[in-house]
Design an enzyme around this catalytic site. Structure first.
Site, PDB file in Angstrom:
ATOM      1  N   GLY A 255       0.800  -1.226   0.055  1.00  0.00           N
ATOM      2  CA  GLY A 255      -0.046  -0.211  -0.023  1.00  0.00           C
ATOM      3  C   GLY A 255       0.991   1.490   0.008  1.00  0.00           C
ATOM      4  N   CYS A 256       0.371   2.417   0.328  1.00  0.00           N
ATOM      5  CA  CYS A 256       1.196   3.734   0.545  1.00  0.00           C
ATOM      6  C   CYS A 256       2.342   3.606   1.209  1.00  0.00           C
ATOM      7  CB  CYS A 256      -0.138   4.551   1.200  1.00  0.00           C
ATOM      8  SG  CYS A 256       0.810   6.107   1.551  1.00  0.00           S
ATOM      9  N   PHE A 257       3.519   3.945   0.532  1.00  0.00           N
ATOM     10  CA  PHE A 257       4.734   3.847   1.039  1.00  0.00           C
ATOM     11  C   PHE A 257       4.909   4.810   2.230  1.00  0.00           C
ATOM     12  CE2 PHE A 257       6.624   6.063  -2.991  1.00  0.00           C
ATOM     13  CZ  PHE A 257       5.731   7.024  -2.649  1.00  0.00           C
TER      14      PHE A 257
END
Length: 176
Positions: free
Chosen positions: A14-16
């Site tokens: 997902g979102c880093f």
């Protein structure tokens, strides 16, 4: 005494922005870099990756000392951060660039990751199948500077992102 040999691990979940802090704070972790990997456009930009059309995932590259924090423990930490049953993204982040992948850098990392995934599937912790992919590492492109250490630079925005489901997932994982 010689220095310990450092290794790298690459995880997409997902979102880093939300993948840095859980690893950054562990012992033996030297650095955590946000970036892009697994795609077919060299040196992609954030805007390109956000289209979901470059094949890349948002990922983190973790440089660590395996004598202090072995790869197996990193993989176990990864399971507590990224939902392994969601192939289409993570929490509020939907799209191909958010798919969960463990990218291995050696046959040993592949073996450890596959064994760990098998143990997780057999544990009965999840009623859904484990869909996290385990793939060979590909070129890793560090993201633009403003994405690095995002949780330190933009704590309010980071809290908003965490509120999108990851924090709740982490709390539930610890309870099971």
């Amino acid at each position: 005494m010689g220095k310990h040999q450092l290794e790298t691990a690459i995880f997409a979940g997902g979102c880093f922005w939300c993948m840095v802090q859980p690893f950054d704070t562990l012992p033996g972790i030297k650095k955590v870099v946000s970036g892009y990997t697994g795609g077919y456009v060299p040196h992609p930009t954030y805007e390109q990756v956000c289209t979901g059309k470059t094949g890349h995932t948002e990922a983190v590259e973790i440089t660590f000392d395996p004598q202090v924090f072995p790869y197996k423990k990193l993989v176990e930490t990864y399971w507590t951060v990224a939902d392994p049953t969601d192939a289409m993204g993570q929490f509020q982040d939907r799209g191909d660039q958010y798919r969960p992948v463990i990218y291995y850098n050696s046959p040993e990392q592949k073996r450890v990751a596959e064994q760990s995934r098998h143990e997780l599937a057999a544990s009965g912790r999840f009623s859904e199948p484990i869909v996290t992919r385990i793939e060979p590492a590909q070129p890793f492109y560090p993201a633009e500077d403003y994405h690095q250490d995002f949780y330190k630079k933009n704590p309010q925005r980071y809290q908003l992102e965490e509120a999108g489901g990851r924090a709740k997932y982490q709390a539930q994982f610890k309870k099971k």
